[in-house]
Design a protein around this motif. Structure first.
Motif, PDB file in Angstrom:
ATOM      1  N   UNK A  70      -0.175   7.588  39.035  1.00 28.53           N
ATOM      2  CA  UNK A  70       0.593   7.228  37.894  1.00 28.53           C
ATOM      3  C   UNK A  70       1.234   8.572  37.494  1.00 28.53           C
ATOM      4  N   UNK A  71       1.139   9.621  37.693  1.00 25.49           N
ATOM      5  CA  UNK A  71       1.736  10.950  37.177  1.00 25.49           C
ATOM      6  C   UNK A  71       3.238  10.955  37.164  1.00 25.49           C
ATOM      7  N   UNK A  72       4.078  11.124  36.267  1.00 21.93           N
ATOM      8  CA  UNK A  72       5.629  11.457  36.295  1.00 21.93           C
ATOM      9  C   UNK A  72       5.923  12.677  35.993  1.00 21.93           C
ATOM     10  N   UNK A  73       5.794  13.170  34.904  1.00 19.13           N
ATOM     11  CA  UNK A  73       5.684  14.700  34.577  1.00 19.13           C
ATOM     12  C   UNK A  73       5.059  14.939  33.242  1.00 19.13           C
ATOM     13  N   UNK A  78      -0.453  19.103  25.830  1.00 18.82           N
ATOM     14  CA  UNK A  78      -1.330  18.127  25.831  1.00 18.82           C
ATOM     15  C   UNK A  78      -1.063  16.542  26.345  1.00 18.82           C
ATOM     16  N   UNK A  79       0.355  16.479  26.704  1.00 13.43           N
ATOM     17  CA  UNK A  79       0.935  15.217  26.948  1.00 13.43           C
ATOM     18  C   UNK A  79       1.456  15.003  28.284  1.00 13.43           C
ATOM     19  N   UNK A  80       1.352  13.990  28.997  1.00 18.05           N
ATOM     20  CA  UNK A  80       2.098  13.870  30.235  1.00 18.05           C
ATOM     21  C   UNK A  80       2.642  12.490  30.233  1.00 18.05           C
ATOM     22  N   UNK A  81       3.750  12.094  30.662  1.00 15.03           N
ATOM     23  CA  UNK A  81       4.558  10.913  30.994  1.00 15.03           C
ATOM     24  C   UNK A  81       3.694  10.126  32.297  1.00 15.03           C
ATOM     25  N   UNK A  82       3.435   8.908  32.205  1.00 19.38           N
ATOM     26  CA  UNK A  82       2.759   8.354  33.347  1.00 19.38           C
ATOM     27  C   UNK A  82       3.513   7.002  33.603  1.00 19.38           C
ATOM     28  N   UNK A  83       3.057   6.401  34.605  1.00 23.18           N
ATOM     29  CA  UNK A  83       3.467   4.963  34.792  1.00 23.18           C
ATOM     30  C   UNK A  83       2.553   3.856  33.974  1.00 23.18           C
ATOM     31  N   UNK A  84       2.870   3.259  33.507  1.00 20.04           N
ATOM     32  CA  UNK A  84       2.098   2.196  32.816  1.00 20.04           C
ATOM     33  C   UNK A  84       1.480   1.400  34.068  1.00 20.04           C
ATOM     34  N   UNK A  85       0.262   1.124  33.990  1.00 21.06           N
ATOM     35  CA  UNK A  85      -0.378   0.060  35.124  1.00 21.06           C
ATOM     36  C   UNK A  85      -1.274  -0.959  34.271  1.00 21.06           C
ATOM     37  N   UNK A  86      -1.653  -1.690  35.380  1.00 19.92           N
ATOM     38  CA  UNK A  86      -3.023  -2.394  34.407  1.00 19.92           C
ATOM     39  C   UNK A  86      -4.066  -2.119  35.291  1.00 19.92           C
ATOM     40  N   UNK A  87      -5.064  -1.574  34.448  1.00 22.12           N
ATOM     41  CA  UNK A  87      -6.212  -0.736  35.070  1.00 22.12           C
ATOM     42  C   UNK A  87      -7.460  -1.777  35.697  1.00 22.12           C
ATOM     43  N   UNK A  88      -7.676  -1.623  36.892  1.00 19.55           N
ATOM     44  CA  UNK A  88      -8.668  -2.084  37.267  1.00 19.55           C
ATOM     45  C   UNK A  88      -9.892  -1.905  36.827  1.00 19.55           C
ATOM     46  N   UNK A  89     -10.659  -2.879  36.322  1.00 19.34           N
ATOM     47  CA  UNK A  89     -11.851  -2.407  35.592  1.00 19.34           C
ATOM     48  C   UNK A  89     -12.934  -1.970  36.238  1.00 19.34           C
TER      49      UNK A  89
END
Ligand code: TMP
Length: 253
Positions: A70-73, A78-89
């Motif tokens: 998911x990592x973008x940059x 303290x913060x990073x830009x990530x792809x939004x995903x639907x987390x598998x529980x």
């Protein structure tokens, strides 16, 4: 301080905010540490900064060897830009050596090599204390199907080989770790990618020579300074300058 962005979700160690573009989120790393399903809590100065850096380091390495995540940059300390995903529980756990719950369950000494990497799953549910679940439950309750599980095992083993090698190179043994998996859609096509974080919060890391613990067990078991342990991991990986004694002046964006 007025919030800059809409909060989407707050967990025990991280906060997710709305991202700048659709399909993205901002992941903020807190200094909070919890153990035993949050029965034990503390604020550990600098932990969030270290985990933001370390997760960036591992996720970037995974991208470079072709493991989708998911990592973008990284945006700041303290913060990073990530792809939004639907987390598998599920918490997907990979073990190379016995420790923690498998040692308790099977009466194995901590550090005993396992016959092969073992992948196991916990159902992500704090109220239930993240119980261990078999594949049968996962498929029956529809948390993932058989194809998803095949893909998840394959991702988990690739992450294991990558992390084991990276840590071995700096004199650290990867005992076990936990990852989380997210679903993303490219049109109608669904893919599974590594999500959440990879940091000493979610791994067991022992010094190869001394077996000194360099992970969250330092906090769980009151073995000393967690910041010192995580800084040591970061320093060995070159994420912190080797002569850094204090993360504050040296970890400037
Ligand atoms: P366990 O031995 O307690 O089952 O933990 C296995 C691995 O998973 C260990 O590296 C710690 C990690 N883990 C988490 O990241 N989050 C959790 O909630 C738990 C219980 C374990």
């Amino acid at each position: 301080m007025a919030p800059r962005r809409k909060k989407i979700y707050e967990g025990k160690a991280k906060v997710l905010y709305e991202g700048p573009e659709p399909g993205t989120l901002v992941q903020y790393f807190k200094d909070d540490a919890t153990a035993f399903n949050a029965q034990k809590k503390a604020t550990i100065e600098g932990k969030g900064v270290l985990n933001n850096r370390l997760s960036e380091y591992f996720m970037t390495g995974l991208t470079n060897i072709g493991v989708p995540n998911h990592f973008i940059r990284r945006l700041n300390m303290r913060e990073q830009l990530i792809r939004q995903v639907e987390i598998v529980p599920l918490e997907v756990i990979v073990r190379n050596f016995a420790a923690g719950s498998i040692s308790k369950r099977l009466g194995l000494d901590e550090g005993t090599p396992l016959p092969r990497p073992i992948v196991e799953y916990s159902y992500k549910n704090d109220a239930l204390g993240d119980p261990l679940v078999p594949e049968e439950y996962i498929i029956a309750f529809g948390w993932a199907n058989q194809q998803d599980l095949d893909d998840i095992v394959s991702l988990a083993l690739r992450v294991n080989d990558f992390l084991s090698g990276v840590f071995y190179g700096v004199g650290i043994k990867l005992i076990d770790f936990k990852i989380e998996i997210g679903r993303v859609w490219d049109g109608d096509f669904m893919r599974l990618i590594v999500a959440d974080e990879i940091s000493p919060d979610s791994c067991r890391l022992w010094d190869i020579k001394t077996n000194q613990k360099l992970d969250k067990d330092v906090f769980r078991r009151d073995l000393g300074s967690l910041t010192d342990a995580y800084s040591e991991v970061a320093r060995r990986l070159g994420v912190l300058p080797t002569n850094a004694t204090n993360i504050k002046p040296t970890l400037i964006n």
